[in-house]
Scaffold this motif. Sequence first.
Motif, mmCIF file in Angstrom:
data_model
loop_
_atom_site.group_PDB
_atom_site.id
_atom_site.type_symbol
_atom_site.label_atom_id
_atom_site.label_comp_id
_atom_site.label_asym_id
_atom_site.label_seq_id
_atom_site.Cartn_x
_atom_site.Cartn_y
_atom_site.Cartn_z
ATOM 1 N N LYS A 1 0.164 -22.998 -8.991
ATOM 2 C CA LYS A 1 -0.364 -22.337 -7.796
ATOM 3 C C LYS A 1 0.747 -21.734 -6.910
ATOM 4 O O LYS A 1 0.655 -20.595 -6.453
ATOM 5 C CB LYS A 1 -1.175 -23.366 -6.989
ATOM 6 C CG LYS A 1 -2.133 -22.723 -6.045
ATOM 7 C CD LYS A 1 -3.202 -23.693 -5.576
ATOM 8 C CE LYS A 1 -3.896 -23.157 -4.365
ATOM 9 N NZ LYS A 1 -3.608 -23.898 -3.145
ATOM 10 N N ALA A 2 1.812 -22.526 -6.746
ATOM 11 C CA ALA A 2 2.900 -22.068 -5.872
ATOM 12 C C ALA A 2 3.554 -20.811 -6.435
ATOM 13 O O ALA A 2 3.841 -19.856 -5.706
ATOM 14 C CB ALA A 2 3.934 -23.188 -5.736
ATOM 15 N N GLN A 3 3.751 -20.836 -7.767
ATOM 16 C CA GLN A 3 4.380 -19.659 -8.399
ATOM 17 C C GLN A 3 3.490 -18.426 -8.272
ATOM 18 O O GLN A 3 3.960 -17.326 -7.985
ATOM 19 C CB GLN A 3 4.635 -19.938 -9.890
ATOM 20 C CG GLN A 3 5.840 -20.831 -10.140
ATOM 21 C CD GLN A 3 5.907 -21.267 -11.605
ATOM 22 O OE1 GLN A 3 4.889 -21.621 -12.199
ATOM 23 N NE2 GLN A 3 7.095 -21.260 -12.172
ATOM 24 N N LYS A 4 2.169 -18.664 -8.486
ATOM 25 C CA LYS A 4 1.230 -17.533 -8.379
ATOM 26 C C LYS A 4 1.270 -16.928 -6.987
ATOM 27 O O LYS A 4 1.233 -15.702 -6.815
ATOM 28 C CB LYS A 4 -0.193 -18.010 -8.675
ATOM 29 C CG LYS A 4 -0.502 -18.068 -10.144
ATOM 30 C CD LYS A 4 -1.960 -18.353 -10.377
ATOM 31 C CE LYS A 4 -2.204 -18.491 -11.871
ATOM 32 N NZ LYS A 4 -3.414 -19.218 -12.197
ATOM 33 N N GLU A 5 1.379 -17.798 -6.016
ATOM 34 C CA GLU A 5 1.411 -17.322 -4.630
ATOM 35 C C GLU A 5 2.660 -16.460 -4.389
ATOM 36 O O GLU A 5 2.601 -15.412 -3.747
ATOM 37 C CB GLU A 5 1.429 -18.524 -3.699
ATOM 38 C CG GLU A 5 0.893 -18.183 -2.329
ATOM 39 C CD GLU A 5 0.635 -19.460 -1.552
ATOM 40 O OE1 GLU A 5 1.340 -19.644 -0.549
ATOM 41 O OE2 GLU A 5 -0.217 -20.271 -1.981
ATOM 42 N N GLN B 291 3.012 -12.538 -3.337
ATOM 43 C CA GLN B 291 3.795 -11.978 -2.214
ATOM 44 C C GLN B 291 4.709 -10.846 -2.693
ATOM 45 O O GLN B 291 4.886 -9.842 -2.008
ATOM 46 C CB GLN B 291 4.634 -13.077 -1.565
ATOM 47 C CG GLN B 291 3.788 -14.014 -0.731
ATOM 48 C CD GLN B 291 4.621 -15.135 -0.130
ATOM 49 O OE1 GLN B 291 5.833 -15.168 -0.259
ATOM 50 N NE2 GLN B 291 3.947 -16.056 0.535
ATOM 51 N N ILE B 292 5.279 -11.053 -3.890
ATOM 52 C CA ILE B 292 6.135 -9.992 -4.460
ATOM 53 C C ILE B 292 5.304 -8.715 -4.605
ATOM 54 O O ILE B 292 5.730 -7.623 -4.198
ATOM 55 C CB ILE B 292 6.712 -10.436 -5.829
ATOM 56 C CG1 ILE B 292 7.742 -11.539 -5.628
ATOM 57 C CG2 ILE B 292 7.324 -9.247 -6.584
ATOM 58 C CD1 ILE B 292 8.324 -12.123 -6.894
ATOM 59 N N GLU B 293 4.091 -8.895 -5.147
ATOM 60 C CA GLU B 293 3.188 -7.756 -5.334
ATOM 61 C C GLU B 293 2.918 -7.045 -4.020
ATOM 62 O O GLU B 293 2.991 -5.825 -3.920
ATOM 63 C CB GLU B 293 1.838 -8.266 -5.850
ATOM 64 C CG GLU B 293 1.634 -8.079 -7.318
ATOM 65 C CD GLU B 293 0.306 -8.696 -7.743
ATOM 66 O OE1 GLU B 293 0.247 -9.136 -8.878
ATOM 67 O OE2 GLU B 293 -0.644 -8.755 -6.924
#
Length: 441
Positions: A338-342, A346-348
Amino acid sequence: MTRNEKQNRQRRTAHRDFWRSFPMGLVDLSDLPMKLPFVILYFIGAVWFLGKRDAAITMLNNAPLTSPVMAAILQNIFTAYMAAGAVALVALFLYPMGRKMAEEELKRVGLTNHEGEAPRLLCKRRDPERSHVTVWVFDNRGISIQEWRDKQSRIETALDITIANIKHEKGKRRILLYAVPAKSDLPDFIPWRDKYLSPDEFVLTLGEGIMGPVTVDLANIPHILLGGSTGSGKSVLLKLLLMQSLCKGATVYISDFKGGVDFPKVWHERCQMCFDEETLLELLATLVNELERRKKLFAEQGYPNIAAYNKGTGEHLKRLIFGCDEVAEVLDKTGMDKAQKERVGQIESKLATIARLGRAFGIHLILATQRPDAQLIPGQIRNNLDCRICGRAERVLSELVLDSPAAAEQIPKDARGRFLLHDGTVFQAYWFNERNVERFG
Ligand SMILES: Nc1ncnc2c1ncn2[C@@H]1O[C@H](COP(=O)(O)OP(=O)(O)O)[C@@H](O)[C@H]1O
Ligand SMILES: [Mg+2]
């Protein structure tokens, strides 16, 4: 319309076209250099025959036993040569070579109007600015330019040419095809030279097309999406553009998750590199902050964009270029927690902000991808990357990058460094290697 009427109409068109084509051939003397050797040959032949004729007549007088047929041939061959040669020369000057062939071949690939007529070749002439380019002038017979463009690759096969451009001549009746013979296609390899660097701010040179150098002006088209399958030459082209950006005094940021294989040490000394998601997010945050700062600054001082600001204030705000190879890898969330997806989310969103607003503030994205998954590059980023370049690619990837399968059709399967620009220009990118440049950054 009855068959008879149709035939009558076709006959009338043929009649009209016949007369129309002659003045074209006469007026157009721009391919004279190509035809001139035939005229010279004709006269050399005449002088040669004249010499031989005298010798033959002397021989005939001395040896009257020669057969009468042979004697007649020898006596009249000069006159026959002059007459036949003159007719051939007139035809050469009046008749555009290959008209019938062109018409039949175009018919065969389906470039016809409702009457089933193909365009008519009026003349072929050399492009005055580029001597290797031939301009084919066609009476388009009611076929729209769009249809020519849609059928471009089939027309190229039919006429055995490579088309650089399709244009209207002044009015809309005539179509101009700028082309070179298919076999004299672009070279496979053009090494970069420092003299190719454009003097204009902020024009980057991509490579060479049939009509000359192909460039992109980041002041007008601020971001680039670069696609192509593995080995098509994306990394080399990306580095070519980043190197030119450095030469023009921009600050270059590079995201490289492949552990530095593509970007040797010399890049690390001149650019800001990032190798993982965390630093990438920080870097993009810095860029977005800078964007906000410039936005406020320009608004306060009343300048619409960076060029106007630098000109008006005499300051030199630098352009900031962010280059990312394999951007789909960076944005792929599969298998992440989940943390990585978040974080990727944000990068996106930061990339999307820069894509949307970067132009006026001199912040540019050059993103490369080889993966054809449309969902990996969100629409709000993709739609703002106006400069689309695609190398050798499958249909799906070509569709993703160019919104058309053109790259799959036009770029040969074994091509390296050969790309198609969104406006239909095919070019060979300059081959660039950091070890071979005289000036770098
Ligand atoms: N502009 C070019 N002209 C000629 N050859 C090229 C060019 N660009 C790349 N190549 C060749 O293709 C190979 C793959 O290029 P690369 O940029 O690594 O492809 P990609 O990043 O698309 O996988 C290079 O090693 C080089 O030999
Ligand atoms: Mg690569």
